[in-house]
Design a protein around this motif. Structure first.
Motif, PDB file in Angstrom:
ATOM      1  N   ILE A  83      -5.958   2.240   7.979  1.00  0.00           N
ATOM      2  CA  ILE A  83      -5.732   3.679   7.781  1.00  0.00           C
ATOM      3  C   ILE A  83      -4.985   3.919   6.465  1.00  0.00           C
ATOM      4  O   ILE A  83      -5.352   4.757   5.647  1.00  0.00           O
ATOM      5  N   LEU A  84      -3.936   3.133   6.292  1.00  0.00           N
ATOM      6  CA  LEU A  84      -3.085   3.310   5.119  1.00  0.00           C
ATOM      7  C   LEU A  84      -3.839   2.978   3.838  1.00  0.00           C
ATOM      8  O   LEU A  84      -3.800   3.713   2.850  1.00  0.00           O
ATOM      9  N   ASP A  85      -4.552   1.868   3.866  1.00  0.00           N
ATOM     10  CA  ASP A  85      -5.271   1.401   2.689  1.00  0.00           C
ATOM     11  C   ASP A  85      -6.293   2.448   2.227  1.00  0.00           C
ATOM     12  O   ASP A  85      -6.366   2.783   1.042  1.00  0.00           O
ATOM     13  N   GLU A  86      -7.049   2.975   3.189  1.00  0.00           N
ATOM     14  CA  GLU A  86      -8.066   3.976   2.834  1.00  0.00           C
ATOM     15  C   GLU A  86      -7.407   5.219   2.233  1.00  0.00           C
ATOM     16  O   GLU A  86      -7.871   5.754   1.228  1.00  0.00           O
ATOM     17  N   ALA A  87      -6.318   5.664   2.847  1.00  0.00           N
ATOM     18  CA  ALA A  87      -5.651   6.881   2.380  1.00  0.00           C
ATOM     19  C   ALA A  87      -5.084   6.690   0.973  1.00  0.00           C
ATOM     20  O   ALA A  87      -5.237   7.553   0.104  1.00  0.00           O
TER      21      ALA A  87
ATOM     22  N   LYS B 292      -5.084   9.428  25.434  1.00  0.00           N
ATOM     23  CA  LYS B 292      -6.514   9.769  25.456  1.00  0.00           C
ATOM     24  C   LYS B 292      -7.310   8.763  24.634  1.00  0.00           C
ATOM     25  O   LYS B 292      -8.353   8.287  25.031  1.00  0.00           O
ATOM     26  N   GLU B 293      -6.838   8.492  23.436  1.00  0.00           N
ATOM     27  CA  GLU B 293      -7.526   7.526  22.576  1.00  0.00           C
ATOM     28  C   GLU B 293      -6.526   6.419  22.260  1.00  0.00           C
ATOM     29  O   GLU B 293      -5.580   6.632  21.503  1.00  0.00           O
ATOM     30  N   ARG B 294      -6.779   5.255  22.847  1.00  0.00           N
ATOM     31  CA  ARG B 294      -5.786   4.182  22.747  1.00  0.00           C
ATOM     32  C   ARG B 294      -5.587   3.723  21.298  1.00  0.00           C
ATOM     33  O   ARG B 294      -4.473   3.540  20.844  1.00  0.00           O
ATOM     34  N   MET B 295      -6.682   3.520  20.578  1.00  0.00           N
ATOM     35  CA  MET B 295      -6.583   2.957  19.234  1.00  0.00           C
ATOM     36  C   MET B 295      -6.494   4.046  18.167  1.00  0.00           C
ATOM     37  O   MET B 295      -7.162   3.993  17.143  1.00  0.00           O
ATOM     38  N   THR B 296      -5.683   5.045  18.434  1.00  0.00           N
ATOM     39  CA  THR B 296      -5.417   6.078  17.443  1.00  0.00           C
ATOM     40  C   THR B 296      -3.907   6.183  17.314  1.00  0.00           C
ATOM     41  O   THR B 296      -3.203   6.164  18.321  1.00  0.00           O
ATOM     42  N   ILE B 297      -3.439   6.293  16.086  1.00  0.00           N
ATOM     43  CA  ILE B 297      -1.992   6.354  15.901  1.00  0.00           C
ATOM     44  C   ILE B 297      -1.654   7.568  15.045  1.00  0.00           C
ATOM     45  O   ILE B 297      -1.677   7.484  13.821  1.00  0.00           O
TER      46      ILE B 297
ATOM     47  N   GLN C  51      -1.635  -8.455  15.745  1.00  0.00           N
ATOM     48  CA  GLN C  51      -2.465  -8.396  14.531  1.00  0.00           C
ATOM     49  C   GLN C  51      -3.430  -7.222  14.558  1.00  0.00           C
ATOM     50  O   GLN C  51      -3.781  -6.676  13.512  1.00  0.00           O
ATOM     51  N   LEU C  52      -3.903  -6.831  15.751  1.00  0.00           N
ATOM     52  CA  LEU C  52      -4.824  -5.697  15.826  1.00  0.00           C
ATOM     53  C   LEU C  52      -4.140  -4.404  15.402  1.00  0.00           C
ATOM     54  O   LEU C  52      -4.730  -3.562  14.735  1.00  0.00           O
ATOM     55  N   LEU C  53      -2.889  -4.267  15.812  1.00  0.00           N
ATOM     56  CA  LEU C  53      -2.123  -3.092  15.397  1.00  0.00           C
ATOM     57  C   LEU C  53      -1.973  -3.081  13.877  1.00  0.00           C
ATOM     58  O   LEU C  53      -2.166  -2.053  13.226  1.00  0.00           O
ATOM     59  N   LEU C  54      -1.633  -4.246  13.343  1.00  0.00           N
ATOM     60  CA  LEU C  54      -1.457  -4.325  11.893  1.00  0.00           C
ATOM     61  C   LEU C  54      -2.776  -4.050  11.174  1.00  0.00           C
ATOM     62  O   LEU C  54      -2.811  -3.381  10.144  1.00  0.00           O
TER      63      LEU C  54
ATOM     64  N   SER D  75       0.832  -1.215   0.000  1.00  0.00           N
ATOM     65  CA  SER D  75       0.000   0.000   0.000  1.00  0.00           C
ATOM     66  C   SER D  75       0.859   1.254   0.000  1.00  0.00           C
ATOM     67  O   SER D  75       0.699   2.125  -0.844  1.00  0.00           O
ATOM     68  N   TYR D  76       1.796   1.350   0.974  1.00  0.00           N
ATOM     69  CA  TYR D  76       2.557   2.606   1.038  1.00  0.00           C
ATOM     70  C   TYR D  76       3.498   2.745  -0.157  1.00  0.00           C
ATOM     71  O   TYR D  76       3.805   3.853  -0.587  1.00  0.00           O
ATOM     72  N   MET D  77       3.932   1.631  -0.708  1.00  0.00           N
ATOM     73  CA  MET D  77       4.753   1.727  -1.908  1.00  0.00           C
ATOM     74  C   MET D  77       3.931   2.313  -3.068  1.00  0.00           C
ATOM     75  O   MET D  77       4.428   3.131  -3.841  1.00  0.00           O
ATOM     76  N   GLN D  78       2.670   1.911  -3.166  1.00  0.00           N
ATOM     77  CA  GLN D  78       1.828   2.439  -4.242  1.00  0.00           C
ATOM     78  C   GLN D  78       1.554   3.928  -4.036  1.00  0.00           C
ATOM     79  O   GLN D  78       1.474   4.698  -5.002  1.00  0.00           O
ATOM     80  N   ALA D  79       1.403   4.326  -2.792  1.00  0.00           N
ATOM     81  CA  ALA D  79       1.201   5.758  -2.515  1.00  0.00           C
ATOM     82  C   ALA D  79       2.405   6.546  -2.984  1.00  0.00           C
ATOM     83  O   ALA D  79       2.292   7.551  -3.674  1.00  0.00           O
TER      84      ALA D  79
END
Lengths: 99, 277
Positions: free
Chosen positions: B255-259, B205-210, B246-249, A89-93
């Motif tokens: 996030i990355l995929d959507e962006a 403040k928000e645990r699952m935000t990076i 795995q949850l982190l991944l 993904s980041y490579m494609q970006a």
């Protein structure tokens, strides 16, 4: 061509020097010949993002995103597959930025 | 940090003034052996199999491989497979930075200690190499050590290039991933280089935000510290609260995929999925 990660690294794929050797000596030459490359992660329990980046980012940069049709990932555990998705993904970006 | 500094000094020029109780602990952790000096105390063999990883010197990747293979059995982590994976991941990513970026002929040092009262593992990795500011400045602007540390913790920033996809060997994401693991697990992460230390605080403040910017995280900064030429990193892994890796991944990937997909749609460029067979 098939590359078996476990044979070189065992259950955890983190060694980037090994990734570089695989990339330079096997993956890129095979892709240059138009061959399909199967990267086999059977029995590999984990991998770092740095390892996957070292393995596949340069082929993506050299051959573009269509290389993902030629480069296949076999028997990946879920966490390894997720890291591969993140890197592709980041490579494609970034490749979009380069165009 | 003492061990990595001591590696740069000839053993005959090292003197120690350590209180008797600490001396015993440092002997078990291999500090005197690493420094090449005598501790003057004898340790019984069975004591070396406690829940700690003695100091290992890492100069090349093969040494790192050997050090990491010892960590899971030494810390008795066989009952914690997820935490063991997380620990191996973190150590690989940080120690690899030492090998790649520190450019120190002495390498770096790794050690770890289990604390049973908190069910926590604390890992320390230090080198006396170039330091973050020197390496980051090769490709980015950083006036201060704090700016350099901030850049090093951002995803996609590496001292080896200013290109967004990194180089064939570096993406500039290793420290970001490591800090993100600590953030989601609500553990400490600490990094010290030059005269500055950045500490990620455990309660966010928000645990699952990076956030990409490490200064958005709840953190503390210390400047004007004694100058440390290289880099030192400390991270805690609390075994009871470690979120599955795995949850982190999943979270980072989403996030990355959507962006990336959004950006590709805007620019009418194709997006390809990797093929899994």
């Amino acid at each position: 061509m098939r590359i078996r990660i476990f044979d070189k690294l065992g259950a955890f794929a983190g060694n980037k020097d090994v990734a570089m050797t695989m990339r330079e000596k096997a993956i890129i030459p095979a892709l240059e010949k138009g061959e399909e490359v199967i990267i086999d992660f059977e029995n590999v329990e984990g991998a770092t993002q740095s390892f996957i980046h070292a393995l596949i980012s340069d082929p993506m940069r050299k051959f573009g995103i269509d290389v993902l049709d030629k480069m296949k990932f076999q028997s990946c555990k879920p966490n390894v597959a997720k890291i591969i998705r993140i890197v592709t993904s980041y490579m494609q970006a970034g490749l979009g930025d380069d165009e | 940090m003492i061990a990595s500094l001591g590696l740069t000094v000839r053993p005959e020029n090292i003197t120690t003034n350590i209180e008797a109780r600490s001396r015993h602990y440092f002997e078990r952790m291999g500090l005197f052996k690493t420094l090449g000096i005598e501790s003057g105390i004898q340790i019984q063999e069975h004591e070396s199999s406690g829940r700690f990883v003695p100091i290992s010197v890492v100069r090349v990747e093969d040494e790192l491989d050997r050090a990491i293979k010892n960590i899971v059995p030494m810390l008795h982590l066989s009952g914690y497979p997820e935490q063991a994976k997380t620990l191996m991941y973190i150590i690989y990513e940080i120690a690899r930075n030492v090998i790649e970026h520190a450019e120190s002929k002495y390498g770096g040092v790794i050690c770890a200690q289990y604390y049973p009262d908190k069910n926590k593992i604390r890992v320390g990795i230090a080198d006396y190499g170039l330091g973050i500011r020197t390496t980051i400045k090769r490709s980015h602007h950083a006036e201060t050590h704090l700016e350099a540390i901030g850049l090093a913790l951002r995803p996609g920033i590496t001292g080896t290039t200013n290109k967004p996809t990194g180089t064939a060997q570096n993406a500039g994401a290793g420290l970001f991933f490591t800090k993100s693991i600590a953030r989601i697990n609500e553990d400490y992460f600490w990094i010290y280089s030059g005269d500055t230390a950045y500490k990620l605080l455990p309660k966010q403040k928000e645990r699952m935000t990076i956030p990409a910017d490490p200064f958005i995280d709840r953190h503390s900064v210390s400047t004007g510290l004694p100058y440390w030429k290289g880099t030192a990193v400390g991270i805690d892994i609390t075994l009871d609260q470690t979120v599955q890796f795995q949850l982190l991944l999943d979270y980072l990937g989403k996030i990355l995929d959507e962006a990336v997909r959004e950006r590709k749609r805007e620019r009418k460029l194709p997006f390809k999925e990797p093929r899994f067979i």
